[in-house]
Design a protein around this motif. Structure first.
Motif, mmCIF file in Angstrom:
data_model
loop_
_atom_site.group_PDB
_atom_site.id
_atom_site.type_symbol
_atom_site.label_atom_id
_atom_site.label_comp_id
_atom_site.label_asym_id
_atom_site.label_seq_id
_atom_site.Cartn_x
_atom_site.Cartn_y
_atom_site.Cartn_z
ATOM 1 N N MET A 150 16.461 13.431 -5.121
ATOM 2 C CA MET A 150 17.309 13.200 -3.956
ATOM 3 C C MET A 150 16.631 12.211 -3.009
ATOM 4 N N HIS A 151 17.378 11.218 -2.577
ATOM 5 C CA HIS A 151 16.845 10.241 -1.626
ATOM 6 C C HIS A 151 17.532 10.442 -0.279
ATOM 7 N N VAL A 152 16.781 10.960 0.677
ATOM 8 C CA VAL A 152 17.370 11.257 1.985
ATOM 9 C C VAL A 152 16.975 10.230 3.035
ATOM 10 N N ALA A 153 16.161 9.251 2.643
ATOM 11 C CA ALA A 153 15.705 8.236 3.590
ATOM 12 C C ALA A 153 15.245 7.022 2.787
ATOM 13 N N ASP A 154 14.602 6.063 3.478
ATOM 14 C CA ASP A 154 14.094 4.877 2.782
ATOM 15 C C ASP A 154 13.049 5.279 1.747
ATOM 16 N N TYR A 155 13.071 4.624 0.609
ATOM 17 C CA TYR A 155 12.128 4.966 -0.456
ATOM 18 C C TYR A 155 11.811 3.732 -1.296
ATOM 19 N N TYR A 156 10.779 3.848 -2.109
ATOM 20 C CA TYR A 156 10.469 2.840 -3.123
ATOM 21 C C TYR A 156 10.013 3.585 -4.366
ATOM 22 N N TYR A 157 10.091 2.945 -5.501
ATOM 23 C CA TYR A 157 9.638 3.574 -6.732
ATOM 24 C C TYR A 157 8.650 2.654 -7.443
ATOM 25 N N TYR A 158 7.867 3.236 -8.312
ATOM 26 C CA TYR A 158 6.823 2.473 -8.985
ATOM 27 C C TYR A 158 6.467 3.146 -10.306
ATOM 28 N N ILE A 159 5.795 2.424 -11.168
ATOM 29 C CA ILE A 159 5.303 2.963 -12.436
ATOM 30 C C ILE A 159 3.791 2.841 -12.451
ATOM 31 N N LEU A 189 7.975 -3.115 0.581
ATOM 32 C CA LEU A 189 7.607 -4.025 1.669
ATOM 33 C C LEU A 189 8.158 -3.525 2.997
ATOM 34 N N HIS A 190 9.401 -3.086 3.000
ATOM 35 C CA HIS A 190 10.033 -2.587 4.217
ATOM 36 C C HIS A 190 9.460 -1.228 4.619
ATOM 37 N N VAL A 191 9.320 -0.323 3.658
ATOM 38 C CA VAL A 191 8.887 1.042 3.981
ATOM 39 C C VAL A 191 7.452 1.056 4.504
ATOM 40 N N LEU A 192 6.554 0.310 3.856
ATOM 41 C CA LEU A 192 5.133 0.354 4.224
ATOM 42 C C LEU A 192 4.671 -0.845 5.046
ATOM 43 N N GLY A 193 5.555 -1.786 5.294
ATOM 44 C CA GLY A 193 5.167 -2.934 6.112
ATOM 45 C C GLY A 193 4.165 -3.840 5.432
ATOM 46 N N LEU A 194 4.274 -3.976 4.120
ATOM 47 C CA LEU A 194 3.375 -4.849 3.372
ATOM 48 C C LEU A 194 3.966 -6.252 3.287
ATOM 49 N N LYS A 195 3.101 -7.227 3.045
ATOM 50 C CA LYS A 195 3.558 -8.612 2.948
ATOM 51 C C LYS A 195 3.895 -9.006 1.512
ATOM 52 N N HIS A 196 3.256 -8.311 0.564
ATOM 53 C CA HIS A 196 3.500 -8.638 -0.837
ATOM 54 C C HIS A 196 3.405 -7.370 -1.673
ATOM 55 N N GLU A 197 4.215 -7.284 -2.705
ATOM 56 C CA GLU A 197 4.220 -6.100 -3.561
ATOM 57 C C GLU A 197 2.860 -5.846 -4.220
ATOM 58 N N LYS A 198 2.089 -6.902 -4.449
ATOM 59 C CA LYS A 198 0.791 -6.755 -5.100
ATOM 60 C C LYS A 198 -0.213 -5.991 -4.232
ATOM 61 N N GLU A 199 0.080 -5.869 -2.930
ATOM 62 C CA GLU A 199 -0.808 -5.103 -2.050
ATOM 63 C C GLU A 199 -0.749 -3.608 -2.364
ATOM 64 N N PHE A 200 0.349 -3.176 -2.975
ATOM 65 C CA PHE A 200 0.530 -1.753 -3.282
ATOM 66 C C PHE A 200 -0.176 -1.437 -4.594
ATOM 67 N N THR A 201 -1.343 -0.860 -4.488
ATOM 68 C CA THR A 201 -2.170 -0.509 -5.642
ATOM 69 C C THR A 201 -2.581 0.954 -5.539
ATOM 70 N N VAL A 202 -3.170 1.484 -6.602
ATOM 71 C CA VAL A 202 -3.695 2.848 -6.568
ATOM 72 C C VAL A 202 -4.761 2.954 -5.484
ATOM 73 N N GLU A 203 -5.597 1.921 -5.374
ATOM 74 C CA GLU A 203 -6.631 1.918 -4.340
ATOM 75 C C GLU A 203 -6.025 1.922 -2.935
ATOM 76 N N TYR A 204 -4.924 1.168 -2.755
ATOM 77 C CA TYR A 204 -4.265 1.133 -1.441
ATOM 78 C C TYR A 204 -3.822 2.537 -1.041
ATOM 79 N N ILE A 205 -3.196 3.244 -1.966
ATOM 80 C CA ILE A 205 -2.730 4.597 -1.657
ATOM 81 C C ILE A 205 -3.902 5.468 -1.240
ATOM 82 N N PHE A 206 -4.968 5.481 -2.052
ATOM 83 C CA PHE A 206 -6.105 6.353 -1.774
ATOM 84 C C PHE A 206 -6.795 5.982 -0.458
ATOM 85 N N ASP A 207 -6.971 4.678 -0.227
ATOM 86 C CA ASP A 207 -7.672 4.223 0.981
ATOM 87 C C ASP A 207 -6.910 4.543 2.259
#
Length: 258
Positions: free
Chosen positions: A40-49, A65-83
């Motif tokens: 169920m999507h009740v708000a803004d979301y993104y998906y990834y593999i 980009l919209h949800v997390l305020g990133l400039k490029h999709e490549k910024e979203f990494t496993v390290e980004y999440i953990f950090d």
């Protein structure tokens, strides 16, 4: 980045991929739309593999980009999440991911695709603030022995609808009629973790098998017929997806079945 803790987190994820550090997942057509029907999507979301063999984000939807305020999709990494997990949520995240690994390693091979994982945490964004993120993941690719190779994740911004700052517990939501295990937390609900889907009698037979007992010896020790022992043996190998005793022993040890 907290190098030591992140390296430990990578070890956890590699465990669920059965340590296939050099393996290349086979190319398959990922039916993302089918997997997202149960979320169920009740708000803004993104998906990834996530490719768990190499512990990396394989793709992410542009909405990140919209949800997390990133400039490029490549910024979203496993390290980004953990950090960028809130300091107060980071240990809980680590504990939950270890629980997830234990849960999936204990599941029969044919049930791994039938569970969704859900919990929330705060994530720092490119806007300079933290957002409450509801994370839901489901396995979309395994191999013949039950190694989890790829997972589909959906992260939803629930900041506006979150009541207070109390986090949700970890939940394993059964799909296709499988039972769900809700609000499993560290030190709580350990009995909810499946032991390979085995019955208590099958676990007793499994333990004796791995101790080198013959079917006849097991029959005598458990006071059951030889036919019953052989039926349990057949079920154990079928549920585990193993072909030999050696493979069964290795899987039972890694999954903590006995």
């Amino acid at each position: 980045m907290e190098i030591l803790k992140f390296d430990e987190m990578k070890k956890t994820w590699l465990q669920i991929a059965r340590y296939q550090k050099t393996a290349t997942p086979p190319s398959i057509e990922l039916e993302i739309s089918k997997k997202m029907l149960g979320i169920m999507h009740v708000a803004d979301y993104y998906y990834y593999i996530v490719d768990l063999v190499n512990v990396e984000i394989e793709m992410v939807s542009p909405s990140v980009l919209h949800v997390l305020g990133l400039k490029h999709e490549k910024e979203f990494t496993v390290e980004y999440i953990f950090d960028n997990i809130h300091p107060d949520d980071k240990q809980r995240f680590i504990d939950f991911e270890r629980h997830v690994t234990r849960f999936f390693n204990a599941l029969p091979v044919d049930k791994i695709l039938k569970y969704k994982v859900s919990y929330d945490y705060r994530l720092r964004t490119g806007y300079g603030s933290y957002k409450w993120i509801l994370m839901q993941t489901t396995t979309i690719q395994t191999d013949e022995i039950g190694s989890v190779l790829r997972v589909l994740g959906v992260q939803t911004d629930i900041t506006a609808i979150k009541a207070g700052d109390k986090p949700m517990g970890l939940s394993f939501i059964g799909l296709e009629g499988e039972p769900s295990f809700m609000n499993v937390s560290k030190g709580v609900g350990e009995d909810c973790f499946p032991k390979g889907g085995f019955s208590s009698r099958e676990l007793s037979v499994l333990k004796l098998l791995l101790n080198g007992k013959t079917s006849r010896e097991i029959s005598e020790e458990l006071f059951i017929s030889l036919h019953t022992v052989n039926s349990h043996r057949k079920n154990i190998f079928s549920k585990s997806g193993c072909k030999t005793l050696v493979e069964l022993g290795a899987r039972a040890k890694s999954a903590d079945w006995i």
